[in-house]
Motif scaffolding. Structure first.
Motif, short mmCIF file in Angstrom:
data_model
loop_
_atom_site.label_atom_id
_atom_site.label_comp_id
_atom_site.label_asym_id
_atom_site.label_seq_id
_atom_site.Cartn_x
_atom_site.Cartn_y
_atom_site.Cartn_z
N HIS A 1 0.85 -1.19 0.00
CA HIS A 1 0.00 0.00 0.00
C HIS A 1 0.89 1.24 0.00
O HIS A 1 1.36 1.69 1.05
CB HIS A 1 -0.88 0.02 1.25
N VAL A 2 1.11 1.82 -1.17
CA VAL A 2 1.95 3.01 -1.29
C VAL A 2 1.11 4.28 -1.44
O VAL A 2 1.52 5.36 -0.99
CB VAL A 2 2.91 2.90 -2.50
N HIS B 1 2.26 -1.71 4.66
CA HIS B 1 1.66 -0.38 4.67
C HIS B 1 2.77 0.66 4.72
O HIS B 1 3.61 0.64 5.62
CB HIS B 1 0.76 -0.21 5.90
N VAL B 2 2.77 1.57 3.76
CA VAL B 2 3.74 2.66 3.75
C VAL B 2 3.16 3.81 4.55
O VAL B 2 2.18 4.43 4.16
CB VAL B 2 4.10 3.09 2.32
N THR B 3 3.77 4.07 5.70
CA THR B 3 3.30 5.12 6.60
C THR B 3 4.17 6.37 6.37
O THR B 3 4.45 6.72 5.24
CB THR B 3 3.34 4.64 8.05
N SER B 4 4.59 7.04 7.42
CA SER B 4 5.43 8.24 7.27
C SER B 4 6.00 8.62 8.61
O SER B 4 5.33 8.45 9.65
CB SER B 4 4.61 9.41 6.71
N ILE B 5 7.20 9.19 8.61
CA ILE B 5 7.75 9.70 9.87
C ILE B 5 6.95 10.89 10.38
O ILE B 5 7.10 11.27 11.55
CB ILE B 5 9.24 10.08 9.75
N LYS C 1 -1.74 9.19 8.62
CA LYS C 1 -0.68 8.20 8.59
C LYS C 1 -0.49 7.54 9.96
O LYS C 1 -0.19 6.34 10.04
CB LYS C 1 0.63 8.85 8.14
N ALA C 2 -0.68 8.29 11.03
CA ALA C 2 -0.63 7.70 12.36
C ALA C 2 -1.75 6.68 12.54
O ALA C 2 -1.56 5.61 13.13
CB ALA C 2 -0.71 8.79 13.42
N ALA C 3 -2.93 7.02 12.03
CA ALA C 3 -4.06 6.09 12.08
C ALA C 3 -3.75 4.82 11.28
O ALA C 3 -4.06 3.71 11.71
CB ALA C 3 -5.32 6.76 11.56
#
Length: 259
Positions: free
Chosen positions: A82-83, A134-138, A155-157
């Motif tokens: 998932h990008v 799952h691609v999240t984020s800093i 993104k936290a969710a």
């Protein structure tokens, strides 16, 4: 000595696969011998040989179109990456984020993964193997209050959802892993650096420096590349990472400080 990731013949769905990290993931999995379906709103003319599904994953109908394509061509998948995601909110902090802005960020950064997983995981569980990345984020840890509050929250969710999902389905044979990039030098980020450089009366390197300063600096002195993020994803999707699940791997050049 080359490292064999044993991904030949694996059925891989990559969302957001026409640009940036998604495109790098598509290219690498094809190079490694996987069969790939990818999706985005608009097809890219220079896409490699893979099945493309034009769909807006921020909508229920778009997600259903991808699920239907997977079912008709393969029946099921072995790996989902998932990008798809991004932020389109304007600067100005919390006060400018109305209902539509919040909904837009959640629709793009959280719900596509939730909807596609819900539809495709049952078949993975039946075959008792599979990998979901799952691609999240800093930015879930280091949000930029002026412009990315809603994106960072979405993104936290996604990260919390991913962790919970891993605890539920990993005992049944399906691994769930998160990859959390920092600033990646994609087409969009280069365009942003160029705009900032023009506004500040400097060159592209000066524009990049502005971005790095805004996120607190990058110790290695540069953003990550899409190919570097794709390489991490390919390893985590491979049998070499068979004991890894429920974890989040940060690839940010050292941006997130540790204690």
């Amino acid at each position: 000595m080359s490292l064999n990731l044993a991904l030949q013949g694996k059925r891989v769905l990559v969302t957001g696969g026409t640009k940036g990290v998604g495109r790098a993931v598509v290219d690498l999995f094809i190079e490694l011998g996987a069969d790939v379906i990818t999706t985005a709103r608009v097809h890219s003319a220079d896409m490699p040989s893979c099945l493309f599904v034009a769909a807006d994953l921020a909508t229920v109908d778009g997600c259903e179109a991808v699920v239907d394509a997977v079912g008709s061509h393969w029946g099921n998948v072995d790996i989902i990456v998932h990008v798809v995601g991004g932020s389109s909110s304007h600067g100005g902090g919390f006060a400018v984020l109305g209902e539509e802005a919040w909904r837009r960020e959640l629709d793009l950064n959280l719900f596509p993964a939730v909807r596609l997983d819900r539809a495709l995981i049952p078949a993975m569980l039946e075959q008792r193997h599979g990998v979901i990345i799952h691609v999240t984020s800093i930015q879930s840890q280091l949000p930029l209050p002026d412009a990315t509050t809603a994106y960072a929250a979405a993104k936290a969710a996604l990260s919390t959802y991913s962790k919970s999902l891993s605890k539920e389905i990993s005992p049944k044979g399906v691994r769930v892993v998160r990859v959390s990039p920092g600033w990646v030098e994609t087409e969009a980020s280069v365009a942003l650096a160029e705009r900032l450089a023009q506004q500040a009366g400097t060159d592209i390197d000066g524009g990049k420096a502005i971005i790095m300063d805004s996120i607190g600096g990058i110790p290695i002195g540069r953003p990550s590349t899409p190919a570097e993020v794709a390489s991490l994803i390919a390893f985590l999707a491979s049998p070499l990472a068979a004991s890894i699940t429920g974890a989040e791997y940060v690839i940010d050049g050292g941006t997130v400080p540790t204690t």
